[in-house]
Design a protein around this motif. Structure first.
Motif, mmCIF file in Angstrom:
data_model
loop_
_atom_site.group_PDB
_atom_site.id
_atom_site.type_symbol
_atom_site.label_atom_id
_atom_site.label_comp_id
_atom_site.label_asym_id
_atom_site.label_seq_id
_atom_site.Cartn_x
_atom_site.Cartn_y
_atom_site.Cartn_z
ATOM 1 N N TYR B 85 0.837 -1.205 0.000
ATOM 2 C CA TYR B 85 0.000 0.000 0.000
ATOM 3 C C TYR B 85 0.875 1.259 0.000
ATOM 4 O O TYR B 85 0.581 2.225 -0.702
ATOM 5 C CB TYR B 85 -0.945 0.005 1.210
ATOM 6 N N SER B 94 -3.123 6.455 -5.835
ATOM 7 C CA SER B 94 -4.393 6.572 -5.114
ATOM 8 C C SER B 94 -5.301 7.651 -5.698
ATOM 9 O O SER B 94 -6.514 7.540 -5.653
ATOM 10 C CB SER B 94 -4.144 6.835 -3.622
ATOM 11 N N PRO B 130 -8.011 0.065 -1.600
ATOM 12 C CA PRO B 130 -8.180 1.286 -2.416
ATOM 13 C C PRO B 130 -9.575 1.415 -3.029
ATOM 14 O O PRO B 130 -10.070 2.531 -3.206
ATOM 15 C CB PRO B 130 -7.111 1.144 -3.510
ATOM 16 N N SER B 133 -11.823 3.209 -0.716
ATOM 17 C CA SER B 133 -11.455 4.625 -0.689
ATOM 18 C C SER B 133 -12.074 5.353 -1.863
ATOM 19 O O SER B 133 -12.539 6.491 -1.742
ATOM 20 C CB SER B 133 -9.924 4.775 -0.765
ATOM 21 N N THR B 162 -7.871 6.020 4.400
ATOM 22 C CA THR B 162 -8.727 5.262 3.487
ATOM 23 C C THR B 162 -10.183 5.474 3.890
ATOM 24 O O THR B 162 -10.464 6.047 4.944
ATOM 25 C CB THR B 162 -8.412 3.753 3.527
#
Lengths: 597, 597
Positions: B85, B94, B130, B133, B162
């Motif tokens: 991550y 991201s 992700p 998120s 997140t």
């Protein structure tokens, strides 16, 4: 919590007595002890044993699994498994369908089948231990010498020992012609067996003091390929010709496989390191002997698909009646509750009815095949025996492949009815889905069943079994030609039956030009056959229910499920027929490289 | 060993540039930074990251899983997950498709999709962190106040925090109207949130110092049912209006679920015990805000099905080329080897080609939908935006349900190609099958997608989206009406397209009399639609390949796969059409009791 199981005794009795006429069948073929009272007692006691002893061990079997001891090579089965086996043996279940002269109870195969289904539903992993014994029993019964039967068969029949089938090696599963395990003759007439077998179900465990391995191996002068394979009896503990058990043989479990499911079933690597073995059957004819075991084993695995489907279905129905979520689109059905139970929703019903139709129809399909085993072995008339044997050969791959693929489908739908909760271990549904997944793989994958049907049973045997089955369909349709109440089933059945015959001829003609046409059509042909066979059994089930003394509810449920089958599942045959019609071309055009990197 | 993964960059580029015309699309809708060079760099770097960082963690993620600490309520992710991550964040991934003003890179959704597919294929469980998120980003973007976007959105976009979506409670999943979590206003304008949510993906973990929960709850005076639900931001660590992170909020993970698969994904019970939260969007309009997130989340889950299918397929092809077993029925193809590789057998090809056709066709279907997200948000012309939005709404349930059900099917076939070895953990195929199984359940089961399509997108919206799609098909068929090389695809496509319209009208007419007709047709209508949509994209893929500069092998593979799709998979529409035609009767006749004990 886990899932629970209740043996479907009503439907089992319906299939045995009302659809298949088991009472008359047993009398006709000389099973005089298999009276309705006796068979009912088997059902009742079988239900008690499987519901109360086996079913509660299903979850712990999955969670704990079999444990391998690297130092000793021993395998510890999950908590409770061994005690359950002791109860199984004490109850006299191990020899239920074995001949009386070897200590069995001589019951017909068909009368033993409900117990088999219950065991599979209650605890598939546990059921593999007695299942493999049954395979060894068959081989010893049909191919063993008298002393071998005394020494090995009797202890297996009475449950003191268990059996295995050691076929697969790491580089060969389907293609046994490639196998490398060697058998070296000794002066005393026995053999030294050396090699490594994998995927040996029940290959090592703590149930019994001895395990009888039936092992495929090559003699030193054996021809190459599948014509040079012989079958050997190789016990874990050495056994003399007089049956006395001696010291440990050079047989050792080398590892347990980590599997997707059936964690309670010991899937072993077995090393034979110059182990003492005895030849069974003729030299180089081992594959033939193995096929004897394999055919009943294939029916048995089909039954596993059926059993596990039924357990999954039962739990899904209960959940669908309890779980409150959303209102029916056509207006609240239970306005006093905060929401309607999900069984009001058509799509939930679609999933449940798919299971119900495949399970109850599949039960008749599977039980009918089992009745053919009895007829093929016990009918007084030779023609009748042959007739049954040919039909059994045709139906075996259908039963194996369809009931197991439907098992995967039914456990899928049942899990899906639970929504996200189905994915959580706690409800037990995901275990059923994982356990069911093995059944389309072992004892010959679905693709292998399809090839057996299309290549051997249709092409080589000129579809002799199909002709028998089509004759049954025609007789039924003629008997009910003027029965208005059955017309909705009889008419499409007749149409599908003609199409079945036409498709068979179409493939046969194509195969003359290109042998790959057989392989190209096989899968779709098998499922086409399975759905039409089920259509026949559903139509007969409706007729049998009407003629029976069952309740009005029972009769209505049969008719409604049959109607669902004919309108919602039988149409799958259209897709299969079109796929068959498209032939080999679209399958073979692509070069191996073009499939991707 | 496990399974491996290689990103299918060639086919991704083909879909983006040759089929969907992404270059022109990006320019037209103002994504001036999304040049071919930039997108290619995303593909290359994405492939490197997913192949070398994520894919190798897939197996350990399954074996070790997330671990819950009962004392602290903390969750430890599998070894390597956190470091992966960190690399993801350091690589700037991201915020790839988030707006530049919140720290994102402002790439079009379509350009981010290949990365999404690669992540899902490489490590589905990891990808859920992700993914969630992204859902939170969407909600904050479209419904958050300026300070909320500053305080919560920016840290999520840059990967420091997140997000989650907290909808489900133990008694309600689909039927959110039943939910009980309460929100009590405080004097400072914030709220106290109290209740227990289940199935919260990424609900607790050790990746980041804070987690932003988006929570559905009821205000004290809220109307009953789904009209009384509001959405709240409830961070794990309290956050002031100026964005400063304070002490721990009253939010705690109460347990992790034990699941069939995606063990590396933390599926949490989250307890809110008077936790501080902020209202986002209007009071009692929470469900609406949630739907904003849910639509992109549904496309994203569809992509999970696609990604995992591709990984399974790649491994199955490799195995089928290496595994030697039996000879081809039409004569040995590799006589120098002890047996032929199993890829010579038509039935193995049937399974592989089914995967290939569903994956490559599904990729176009999914990517096209993603392109509509960009158009719906960024087109300059309002009509064009509306047009795209309507079509996107129509396609979203199809993409979600079909790509995930095909994911289950493809992982099934791929495992089956391995025979018994597929069932063993070592090869990694069984993990893929278990992981894929969640995708047809979360973000709305397949049945819910079908109802969304049939009830909302067809009935309520008068099939507006379908009309747009049929228009695209017609235009394509007209463009290629005289193209002899495409006739084998264009003609059946035109026929299916008419039938699709006729079926839609048929259901609509029936539904006037009985609302349950909608539910009865929904599942089969969705899959009917999915296969016809795929037929369109396959026909277009062949045309696009021919017009492209790809190699002759690439073009041939497209045509051969399309041919397989049209002859072997498109016929499934016949079964679906017949099931639709049979209507609601066979589904609703049976009383709930008659389903069984």
């Amino acid at each position: 919590m886990g899932s629970s199981y209740r043996a479907p005794l009503d439907d089992m009795r319906f299939v045995l007595y009302d659809v298949l006429g088991a009472e008359a069948l047993f009398v006709k073929h000389g099973f005089n002890d298999a009276t309705r009272d006796v068979v009912d007692a088997i059902l009742q006691e079988g239900a008690r044993f499987t519901e109360t002893v086996l079913a509660p061990l299903n979850e712990i079997g999955d969670r704990v699994g079999c444990v391998y001891d690297k130092t000793t090579g021993d395998v510890r089965t999950p908590p409770g498994f061994r005690e359950a086996y002791d109860k199984f043996v004490d109850g006299g279940w191990s020899g239920l369908v074995s001949p009386v002269e070897f200590g069995g109870q001589g019951m017909p195969h068909l009368a033993g089948l409900p117990l088999k289904e219950m065991i599979d539903a209650a605890n598939l992993a546990w059921g593999n231990f007695p299942l493999l014994s049954h395979g060894a029993t068959e081989a010893l019964l049909h191919h063993g010498e008298a002393w071998q039967q005394e020494a090995f068969l009797k202890p297996i029949v009475d449950g003191r020992w268990t059996g295995t089938m050691c076929l697969t090696e790491s580089h060969c599963g389907t293609d046994l012609g490639l196998l490398k395990t060697r058998a070296q003759p000794r002066e005393d007439g026995s053999y030294e067996i050396t090699g490594t077998k994998i995927f040996i179900t029940a290959g090592e465990h703590d149930f019994t003091e001895n395990i009888v391995h039936l092992v495929l191996a090559r003699l030193p002068d054996a021809p190459a390929g599948s014509k040079g394979i012989s079958l050997f009896i190789v016990p874990k503990m050495r056994v003399d010709r007089d049956g006395a058990m001696g010291e440990r043989n050079a047989v050792r479990c080398g590892a347990l496989e980590h599997k997707m499911g059936i964690h309670g079933s010991a899937t072993c690597v077995i090393n034979f390191d110059g182990a003492q073995g005895y030849l069974i059957g003729a030299p180089n004819k081992g594959l033939l002997a193995m096929f004897t075991m394999m055919n009943t084993a294939r029916l048995a695995v089909g039954l596993q698909g059926l059993g596990i489907s039924d357990r999954a279905y039962q739990n899904a129905v209960r959940y669908a009646r309890e779980r409150l979520q959303m209102r029916s689109l056509s207006g609240a059905k239970y306005p006093e509750k905060p929401a309607d139970p999900i069984i009001v929703h058509p799509d939930v019903r679609r999933m449940l009815l798919t299971c119900k139709a495949l399970i109850e129809g599949g039960r008749v399909l599977g039980y009918h095949a089992a009745s053919l085993v009895d007829i093929a072995h016990h009918a007084k008339d030779e023609d009748e025996r042959k007739h049954a044997d040919v039909l059994l050969g045709f139906l075996t791959p259908i039963v194996k492949a369809c009931l197991t693929e439907w098992g995967v489908e039914c456990t899928y739908h049942a899990l899906q009815c639970f929504g996200g909760h189905g994915y959580i271990a706690e409800h037990g549904m995901e275990q059923l889905a994982r356990d069911a997944r093995i059944t389309t793989l072992y004892e010959g994958t679905t693709g292998i069943q399809a090839l057996d049907l299309m290549g051997r049973k249709v092409m080589q045997q000129q579809a002799a079994g199909l002709q028998v089955f089509l004759g049954m369909i025609e007789a039924f349709c003629n008997d009910h030609a003027n029965d208005a109440a059955l017309a909705e089933f009889v008419e499409p059945l007749r149409a599908k039956s003609s199409e079945w015959q036409a498709l068979t001829m179409q493939i046969g003609q194509r195969a003359v030009g290109d042998a790959d046409e057989v392989g190209a059509a096989a899968y779709d042909y098998l499922f086409y056959s399975g759905y039409v066979a089920l259509a026949y059994w559903w139509a007969r089930s409706v007729a049998a229910a009407e003629a029976s003394s069952h309740s009005a509810d029972f009769k209505a449920a049969k008719r409604e499920t049959a109607r669902f089958f004919f309108t919602r599942l039988l149409p799958r045959t259209s897709a299969h027929a079109q796929a068959i019609a498209s032939g080999v071309g679209p399958l073979m055009a692509m070069s191996a490289e073009r499939f991707g990197d």
